[in-house]
Design an enzyme around this catalytic site. Structure first.
Site, short mmCIF file in Angstrom:
data_model
loop_
_atom_site.label_atom_id
_atom_site.label_comp_id
_atom_site.label_asym_id
_atom_site.label_seq_id
_atom_site.Cartn_x
_atom_site.Cartn_y
_atom_site.Cartn_z
N ASN A 33 0.65 -1.10 -0.11
CA ASN A 33 -0.06 -0.12 0.11
C ASN A 33 0.72 1.44 0.08
O ASN A 33 0.62 2.35 -0.67
CB ASN A 33 -0.79 0.18 1.05
CG ASN A 33 -1.73 -1.09 1.25
OD1 ASN A 33 -2.01 -1.84 0.41
ND2 ASN A 33 -2.37 -1.30 2.50
N TRP A 101 -4.99 -16.13 5.68
CA TRP A 101 -4.69 -17.35 5.24
C TRP A 101 -3.37 -17.18 4.56
O TRP A 101 -3.30 -16.65 3.17
CB TRP A 101 -5.61 -17.87 4.17
CG TRP A 101 -6.97 -18.06 5.04
CD1 TRP A 101 -7.66 -19.12 5.41
CD2 TRP A 101 -8.12 -17.10 5.42
NE1 TRP A 101 -8.98 -19.13 6.08
CE2 TRP A 101 -9.15 -17.70 5.98
CE3 TRP A 101 -8.42 -15.77 4.92
CZ2 TRP A 101 -10.46 -16.91 6.11
CZ3 TRP A 101 -9.22 -15.24 5.29
CH2 TRP A 101 -10.38 -15.70 5.86
N ASN A 166 4.24 -1.07 12.87
CA ASN A 166 3.18 -2.22 12.77
C ASN A 166 3.23 -3.54 13.26
O ASN A 166 2.98 -4.64 12.83
CB ASN A 166 3.22 -2.33 11.09
CG ASN A 166 2.01 -1.76 10.49
OD1 ASN A 166 1.25 -1.12 11.13
ND2 ASN A 166 1.94 -1.76 9.06
N GLY A 259 -2.29 4.51 7.93
CA GLY A 259 -1.16 4.70 8.33
C GLY A 259 -0.16 4.32 7.26
O GLY A 259 0.93 5.00 6.98
N ASP A 260 -0.49 3.43 6.40
CA ASP A 260 0.21 3.24 5.15
C ASP A 260 0.48 4.32 4.38
O ASP A 260 1.59 4.93 3.76
CB ASP A 260 -0.12 1.86 4.48
CG ASP A 260 -0.26 0.56 5.37
OD1 ASP A 260 0.28 0.71 6.31
OD2 ASP A 260 -1.23 0.02 5.01
#
Length: 303
Positions: A33, A101, A166, A259-260
């Site tokens: 991102n 996953w 993160n 945040g990204d």
């Protein structure tokens, strides 16, 4: 000559719930991102990861990266493997929960693959490397050792490093002591830290913002950009501190990639020589737009 920023991590298949209650597919991951938003800010950016060999989802991720202007020279392909998948559930306040996953995703072995020397060469050729605590959380002990060694060589070659902690407990299987040990190894390598206060408090069991900033300073980064939610952003740079309020507050639809995107706009501004206070404002403005749309990557026309 390499890219200005090489972002390293994992891009996954993203399932997000539409307004009709059904699920739709996008692609995302924290460092991916940030890479996309950096490219949208005009920064020559590359992405380093490992994907499947010939499945349509891996192909779609590569195509998306290229459409967004990312260099994919450091994307490795692994036959008979599939990228990870995650689903996002958001509550009425726009806060999200993730379901993953990803155990067999090839990105987890990025620095253990035969072609990993390609990644290491790209790191040394880049002006900046960007990665996160999620990047650290997906690698094995052997992968972490090789990543750490590659980062040290890149630093010796003149590359700067930006890191967003993160911290996600689930990635560390509840082993907070292992997480702390790994973070202590990698934090001193960073030129710029872009952490969130909530993550740091959880990881280090700290109570106050001042405690978080003091703890982070001990690792020696030249610049620390502490995101504090509604309390705004605190930046420490050149021996001084500047506090930037949150600005206009909005009711989020989906806080994924807030945040990204902030990190991307902030780093892009700093690469342009813009002062931290204005860089923070740019990061906040982009993050506000991102949280008003479902999914990690907002449509280009809304960026």
């Amino acid at each position: 000559m390499g890219v200005r920023v090489l972002s390293i991590g994992e891009c996954m298949i993203e399932l997000f719930k539409t307004s009709l209650g059904s699920y739709a597919i996008q692609y995302g991951g924290d460092t991916f991102n940030t890479a996309v938003y950096l490219a949208r800010e005009g920064v020559k950016t590359g992405y380093a990861t490992a994907l499947g060999g010939d499945d349509p989802f891996s192909g779609a991720i590569v195509s998306l990266a290229q459409v967004e202007g990312l260099s994919t020279d450091a994307v490795l392909r692994v036959p008979e493997r599939l990228p990870g998948l995650y689903a996002i559930e958001t509550d009425s306040a726009g806060e999200r929960r993730f379901f993953y996953w990803r155990q067999n995703a090839p990105a987890r072995q990025l620095f253990e693959l035969e072609e990993s020397s390609r990644i290491e060469a790209a790191m040394e050729a880049a002006e900046w490397i960007y990665f996160s605590g999620i990047t650290l959380g997906i690698y094995s002990d052997a992968g972490l050792e090789r990543f750490e060694a590659a980062l040290k060589r890149a630093r010796q070659a003149g590359t700067k490093i930006a890191f967003d902690s993160n911290y996600r407990p689930a990635l560390w299987a509840g082993d907070i002591e292992r997480a702390r040990s790994v973070f202590r190894r990698f934090l001193p390598l960073a030129t710029m830290l872009l952490p969130s206060c909530d993550d740091e408090r959880l990881l280090w069991e700290l109570d106050a913002d001042d405690d978080v900033m003091a703890a982070l300073q001990d690792f020696g980064a030249e610049e620390i950009v502490l995101k504090r939610g509604d309390a705004g952003v605190l930046v420490r740079h050149d021996g001084g501190e500047v506090e930037v309020p949150i600005g206009d507050k909005v009711v989020p639809v989906d806080t994924t990639a807030a945040g990204d995107s902030f990190n991307a706009a902030y780093l892009a501004a700093r690469l342009q020589g813009i002062e931290p206070e204005i860089a923070v404002a740019r990061g906040q403005a982009l993050a506000r737009r991102v949280i008003m749309v479902r999914g990690a990557l907002i449509p280009r026309e809304e960026a």
